[in-house]
Motif scaffolding. Sequence first.
Motif, short mmCIF file in Angstrom:
data_model
loop_
_atom_site.label_atom_id
_atom_site.label_comp_id
_atom_site.label_asym_id
_atom_site.label_seq_id
_atom_site.Cartn_x
_atom_site.Cartn_y
_atom_site.Cartn_z
N LEU A 430 -6.87 36.81 -3.15
CA LEU A 430 -6.34 36.51 -1.83
C LEU A 430 -5.65 37.74 -1.25
CD1 LEU A 430 -5.81 34.23 0.29
CD2 LEU A 430 -3.60 33.90 -0.85
N LYS A 431 -6.02 38.09 -0.01
CA LYS A 431 -5.39 39.22 0.67
C LYS A 431 -4.31 38.77 1.65
CE LYS A 431 -7.73 42.70 2.08
NZ LYS A 431 -8.71 43.54 2.82
N LYS A 432 -4.55 37.63 2.31
CA LYS A 432 -3.56 37.13 3.26
C LYS A 432 -3.88 35.68 3.60
CE LYS A 432 -1.32 38.09 7.71
NZ LYS A 432 0.02 38.00 7.10
N SER A 433 -2.84 34.91 3.86
CA SER A 433 -3.00 33.53 4.31
C SER A 433 -1.87 33.22 5.28
CB SER A 433 -2.99 32.54 3.13
OG SER A 433 -1.73 32.56 2.49
N GLY A 434 -2.13 32.26 6.16
CA GLY A 434 -1.10 31.89 7.12
C GLY A 434 -1.65 31.04 8.24
N GLU A 435 -0.74 30.59 9.09
CA GLU A 435 -1.09 29.67 10.18
C GLU A 435 -1.16 30.42 11.50
OE1 GLU A 435 0.37 25.33 11.99
OE2 GLU A 435 1.50 26.36 10.40
N LEU A 436 -2.22 30.14 12.27
CA LEU A 436 -2.40 30.70 13.60
C LEU A 436 -2.85 29.58 14.54
CD1 LEU A 436 -4.29 34.07 12.88
CD2 LEU A 436 -1.94 33.82 13.69
N ALA A 437 -2.57 29.77 15.81
CA ALA A 437 -3.01 28.81 16.83
C ALA A 437 -4.40 29.19 17.31
CB ALA A 437 -2.04 28.77 18.00
N PHE A 450 -6.49 25.12 29.02
CA PHE A 450 -6.56 25.63 27.65
C PHE A 450 -5.65 24.77 26.77
CE2 PHE A 450 -7.57 29.21 30.32
CZ PHE A 450 -8.68 29.78 29.69
N SER A 451 -6.15 24.47 25.60
CA SER A 451 -5.36 23.70 24.63
C SER A 451 -5.27 24.49 23.33
CB SER A 451 -6.00 22.33 24.36
OG SER A 451 -7.30 22.50 23.81
N HIS A 452 -4.20 24.22 22.58
CA HIS A 452 -3.97 24.95 21.34
C HIS A 452 -3.88 23.97 20.17
CE1 HIS A 452 -2.59 27.79 24.42
NE2 HIS A 452 -2.86 28.74 23.53
N ARG A 453 -4.53 24.32 19.10
CA ARG A 453 -4.41 23.59 17.85
C ARG A 453 -4.26 24.62 16.73
NH1 ARG A 453 -9.41 23.50 15.18
NH2 ARG A 453 -11.14 24.26 16.46
N SER A 454 -3.57 24.24 15.69
CA SER A 454 -3.30 25.20 14.62
C SER A 454 -4.37 25.13 13.55
CB SER A 454 -1.94 24.92 14.00
OG SER A 454 -1.93 23.62 13.40
N CYS A 455 -4.56 26.26 12.90
CA CYS A 455 -5.46 26.33 11.75
C CYS A 455 -4.83 27.22 10.69
CB CYS A 455 -6.84 26.85 12.16
SG CYS A 455 -6.83 28.56 12.73
N ILE A 456 -5.29 27.04 9.47
CA ILE A 456 -4.78 27.83 8.34
C ILE A 456 -5.91 28.74 7.87
CG2 ILE A 456 -3.62 27.78 6.12
CD1 ILE A 456 -2.12 26.30 8.30
N LEU A 457 -5.65 30.04 7.89
CA LEU A 457 -6.65 31.02 7.46
C LEU A 457 -6.34 31.50 6.05
CD1 LEU A 457 -7.27 30.98 10.53
CD2 LEU A 457 -7.65 33.46 10.37
N PHE A 458 -7.39 31.55 5.22
CA PHE A 458 -7.32 32.14 3.90
C PHE A 458 -8.29 33.32 3.86
CE2 PHE A 458 -5.81 27.87 3.26
CZ PHE A 458 -4.81 27.99 2.31
N LEU A 459 -7.73 34.52 3.82
CA LEU A 459 -8.56 35.72 3.81
C LEU A 459 -8.58 36.30 2.40
CD1 LEU A 459 -10.20 37.90 5.31
CD2 LEU A 459 -8.04 39.10 5.74
#
Length: 624
Positions: A430-437, A450-459
Amino acid sequence: MNVDVYMSVHTRALIRAAKLYFIVPRRWASPMSSKKSHRTLQVNLTSARRPKQRHHTTMVNLPVKDLSWEDYDSDGGDGSSFRRNRRNKSYRAAVTSLNIEALTCGEETDLLPPVCEDTTASSKQPAKSGHKKHDVDDVFDTDPRFYQEIRERGLNSNHVSTEEDEMSPTEATEQDQTIVVKNYRAAYITWSQLYQVKEMGILDTITPEERKRQEAIFEIITSEYSYLHSLSILIRHFKDSEDLTSTMTATERHHLFSNIAVIMDISKRFFQDLEKRHHRHPLIQDISDIVQNHASHHFEPYIIYCSNETFQQRTLQKLLTTNSAFRETLKQIESSEECGGLPMISFLILPMQRVTRLPLLMDTVCQKSPKNTAEHFASRWALKAISKLVKSCNDGARRMERTEQMYTIQKQMDFGKIKPFPLVSSSRWLKKSGELAVCTEDRSLFRKAFSHRSCILFLFNDVLIVTKRKSEESYVVLDYATAENVSVQEELSDSKLNLKLLMNPNSDGRSEHMTLVAETRLDRARWVTALCNLKHKSITDDGEALPQYEATKAYLPKTPDELSLRQAELVIVLQEVEGWCHGVRMRDGERGWFPANCATQITNRTAMECNIQRMERLRKETDV
């Protein structure tokens, strides 16, 4: 009256008076009347209490026979020991200046002139002047410094240690509770300051380069002595503390201290071999054979300790946040005088710190050894041996951390309708993980919104997985793509913290565009840096043009994209955003982010060029 009769009467009166004067009762006799055993002398000394009154003197009675320093060193406990010690120096200077033989023979001596305590004649009797000789025994008999407090001069191969460097004070810096902090200074005296070196006139017979080589060799010995002292503090006051042991389980204690007792034993043997070589002669021929032997055959426990680093940090963090008894007991131990007020974590990271410094110190010895000599080749072999050990320590720490992390993430992933693939792999981390809209465009007949929803990225190093949160510790996979098929573009606007993500192809084999929104400029910069799939080119081509920083504080990373730092480590900085720097650690090429206040910029152009040359040489010769 007849004159003769008058003289006779007067004479008899004088005789009677003389008899009355000399015949004194014994009980009236003063003890000062014994000239042989209690002869005294008046010595004229300048008063230590009134330095401004040059003509003020104090009369001191000094017995001629049975003189003893203890007679003047007694402390009455009245709180004036500092002034008493100053006077003692004057007494010693005065007494050593007396002609005792002349006094015992009954010769008359005039009052001595005032003696200035700052100009005591130590040349006459240096053994009684109170100044210690910097010989072999004195160096390792004095109270050792904490290894956290020193910085080896050998880490900077271009620095020539001087006596002024040793005596210069260390400025205090602001303490940061989230970072392991300690000012550093030079370790003990330098080789050229040793009494034996000066007494034998060695400095007049060797070249400046050989002097630098001796300084580097001697510094390895003295710093190992300080390192051994700090390890003993860790074991005696932390590991062997019954109060601290009672606040945790046996497993937690093992994860916390691992095989630190074994590390201390091998450090003892290493230092003993170095010390024996030092005792042979002040001019040490070489210690490379000792370093190579221990690095190749005795330092394997370092690999075990460094591999346990992940469990160690996690266990310590858990105990501090969930175990109040442990936290309070640890606080009491850390505040003790024996521990120097240093946090336990600064002791726990000592083996990793020491083992990563040794190659740099040996590199200095190698560079100062004459080319094409036995000493030069021996130092190169020792450098390779210790560098191989460091590489094994780093690989062991990474492998344990990554394997455990991948198994944890594998359990948390729910691929649902997305085609799954085996996530756990020995070559994936794993290099980076976190929450982005995620910004999505909603087009309707009358308006555009425009609408925003959050997602969790695992890079990971080879794949990007986009998920949404299912629960606190589980995620549903929305999409993924291999790293080579991922590209990112940053919107150059301070008002919008957007970055456009393109996966082509994605898990379904089609092109997918996403607009992600970060909370801060720093968050956006860190994601862009992590997502850019450009191959890292060598920084040696333009490295001299990039700023270089030297770590003044040790920093422990909290996320996978952060860089661990230890004191005196060198970093080439690629960018700086909101008080954080993204750089390359020069000793091994690792990249990551670290707080800017943990390091200071190097402005000397010559030093920067030498650092680049040293980095290239170390990478080539040691493959580290």
